[in-house]
Design a protein around this motif. Structure first.
Motif, PDB file in Angstrom:
ATOM      1  N   LEU A   2       0.843  -1.186   0.000  1.00 11.52           N
ATOM      2  CA  LEU A   2       0.000   0.000   0.000  1.00 11.52           C
ATOM      3  C   LEU A   2       0.888   1.249   0.000  1.00 11.52           C
ATOM      4  N   PRO A   3       0.418   2.343  -0.594  1.00 13.16           N
ATOM      5  CA  PRO A   3       1.203   3.579  -0.569  1.00 13.16           C
ATOM      6  C   PRO A   3       1.469   4.040   0.870  1.00 13.16           C
ATOM      7  N   PRO A   4       2.611   4.673   1.104  1.00 12.93           N
ATOM      8  CA  PRO A   4       2.950   5.110   2.468  1.00 12.93           C
ATOM      9  C   PRO A   4       1.872   5.989   3.091  1.00 12.93           C
ATOM     10  N   GLU A   5       1.229   6.839   2.293  1.00 14.24           N
ATOM     11  CA  GLU A   5       0.217   7.712   2.875  1.00 14.24           C
ATOM     12  C   GLU A   5      -1.012   6.927   3.347  1.00 14.24           C
ATOM     13  N   VAL A   6      -1.321   5.825   2.674  1.00 10.64           N
ATOM     14  CA  VAL A   6      -2.443   4.981   3.102  1.00 10.64           C
ATOM     15  C   VAL A   6      -2.075   4.247   4.390  1.00 10.64           C
ATOM     16  N   ILE A   7      -0.861   3.727   4.450  1.00  6.11           N
ATOM     17  CA  ILE A   7      -0.384   3.059   5.661  1.00  6.11           C
ATOM     18  C   ILE A   7      -0.425   4.022   6.853  1.00  6.11           C
ATOM     19  N   ALA A   8       0.039   5.247   6.642  1.00  3.29           N
ATOM     20  CA  ALA A   8       0.039   6.240   7.715  1.00  3.29           C
ATOM     21  C   ALA A   8      -1.380   6.601   8.144  1.00  3.29           C
ATOM     22  N   ALA A   9      -2.290   6.706   7.183  1.00  2.84           N
ATOM     23  CA  ALA A   9      -3.673   7.063   7.507  1.00  2.84           C
ATOM     24  C   ALA A   9      -4.357   5.963   8.317  1.00  2.84           C
ATOM     25  N   ILE A  10      -4.126   4.714   7.946  1.00  2.00           N
ATOM     26  CA  ILE A  10      -4.725   3.599   8.694  1.00  2.00           C
ATOM     27  C   ILE A  10      -4.130   3.527  10.097  1.00  2.00           C
ATOM     28  N   ALA A  11      -2.830   3.747  10.211  1.00  2.23           N
ATOM     29  CA  ALA A  11      -2.199   3.751  11.530  1.00  2.23           C
ATOM     30  C   ALA A  11      -2.807   4.827  12.420  1.00  2.23           C
ATOM     31  N   GLU A  12      -3.106   5.982  11.855  1.00  2.83           N
ATOM     32  CA  GLU A  12      -3.732   7.051  12.632  1.00  2.83           C
ATOM     33  C   GLU A  12      -5.162   6.683  13.026  1.00  2.83           C
ATOM     34  N   GLU A  13      -5.898   6.011  12.133  1.00  6.12           N
ATOM     35  CA  GLU A  13      -7.228   5.517  12.485  1.00  6.12           C
ATOM     36  C   GLU A  13      -7.158   4.585  13.696  1.00  6.12           C
ATOM     37  N   LEU A  14      -6.189   3.677  13.672  1.00  2.00           N
ATOM     38  CA  LEU A  14      -6.052   2.716  14.761  1.00  2.00           C
ATOM     39  C   LEU A  14      -5.623   3.405  16.059  1.00  2.00           C
ATOM     40  N   ALA A  15      -4.748   4.404  15.947  1.00  3.51           N
ATOM     41  CA  ALA A  15      -4.341   5.156  17.132  1.00  3.51           C
ATOM     42  C   ALA A  15      -5.536   5.883  17.743  1.00  3.51           C
ATOM     43  N   GLU A  16      -6.382   6.450  16.895  1.00  2.00           N
ATOM     44  CA  GLU A  16      -7.578   7.136  17.390  1.00  2.00           C
ATOM     45  C   GLU A  16      -8.550   6.142  18.017  1.00  2.00           C
TER      46      GLU A  16
END
Length: 261
Positions: A2-16
């Motif tokens: 997955l593109p890095p920006e998608v990986i980062a966005a999902i990680a932020e979803e999980l952190a939230e």
């Protein structure tokens, strides 16, 4: 991947979701092309965010190492996640149920390493030599991704569904006890819910420690002295709710008790 920006966005979803104790839609429903490598990348971004705000890593959890857990989840390969210092409870603890989502509990053994352990050819004997002691443990599962249809990719990204662990107070060196035959009899509110024996984890509960050392070697890393390794459940997960009292009898390794409040 997955593109890095998608990986980062999902990680932020999980952190939230971790902050709010919420649940997000399955990653694989939105990104069916996501791979296991993607899921570990998501987990890694989430882990680094946690470290950046001052949480301290104390060990690793291994999951899905027994037939009981593989059948319960429909997932057939082990996985791993990270454990932070603020997720460790002693036996007798009162545990806030609202801190977790989809709360279940599992019966496990944990190992504390006295020396580093590194692959690529780590064996069970190598793992036993590196272990300082074993201690009984209950793992509290904490799933921030909807359970229906979940795959290994979803589970790994969600830190392998780790929430917390409750540690017993009996410690045994590997040469003091045959770890394969440590029992677990798990009761909830006085009724036995699950039973098992530690050999259900890959034939020997420390086999997973060797597996993890070899897995880490693929990423240029190793297990370090002092780390706690939670070796995987030898029972199916048991759902718990507020006001539930849990007791697990590990025979020669003592008893763990906790209450969810």
């Amino acid at each position: 991947m997955l593109p890095p920006e998608v990986i980062a966005a999902i990680a932020e979803e999980l952190a939230e979701a971790d902050r709010t104790h919420g649940v997000i839609p399955r990653i694989t429903a939105r990104h069916p092309e996501a791979t296991v490598e993607d899921s570990y990348a998501i987990q890694g971004v989430w882990r680094d965010k946690a470290l950046a705000v001052g949480r301290r890593l104390v060990g690793r959890k291994i999951g899905l190492t027994s037939k009981a857990m593989q059948q319960a989840t429909g997932i057939t390969e082990p996985d791993y996640g990270v454990m932070f210092d603020d997720t460790v409870y002693p036996t007798g603890a009162e545990i806030p149920v609202d801190h977790f989502s989809n709360v279940r509990i599992e019966v496990e053994l944990a190992f504390v390493l006295k020396e580093p352990l590194e692959g690529p050819d780590c064996t069970l004997e190598d793992a036993l030599a590196a272990i300082d002691y074993a201690v009984p443990a209950l793992e509290i599962l904490n799933s921030h991704i909807e359970l229906e249809g979940r795959t290994i990719v979803d589970t790994i990204a969600d830190n392998a569904a780790y929430g917390a662990m409750v540690l017993g107070d009996v410690r045994k060196r590997p040469d003091e006890i045959d770890l394969r035959w440590v029992p677990g009899v798990l009761s909830r509110n006085g009724e036995i819910e699950e039973t098992g024996v530690a050999a259900g984890v890959l034939g020997h509960p420390a086999t997973g420690v060797a597996w993890l050392a070899n897995k880490f070697h693929q990423h240029g890393a190793r297990l370090e002295a002092g780390e706690i390794i939670l070796a995987g459940s030898f029972t199916r997960p048991v759902w718990v709710e507020r006001d539930d009292s849990v007791l697990c009898d590990y025979g020669p390794m003592g008893v763990i008790e906790c209450r969810f409040v």
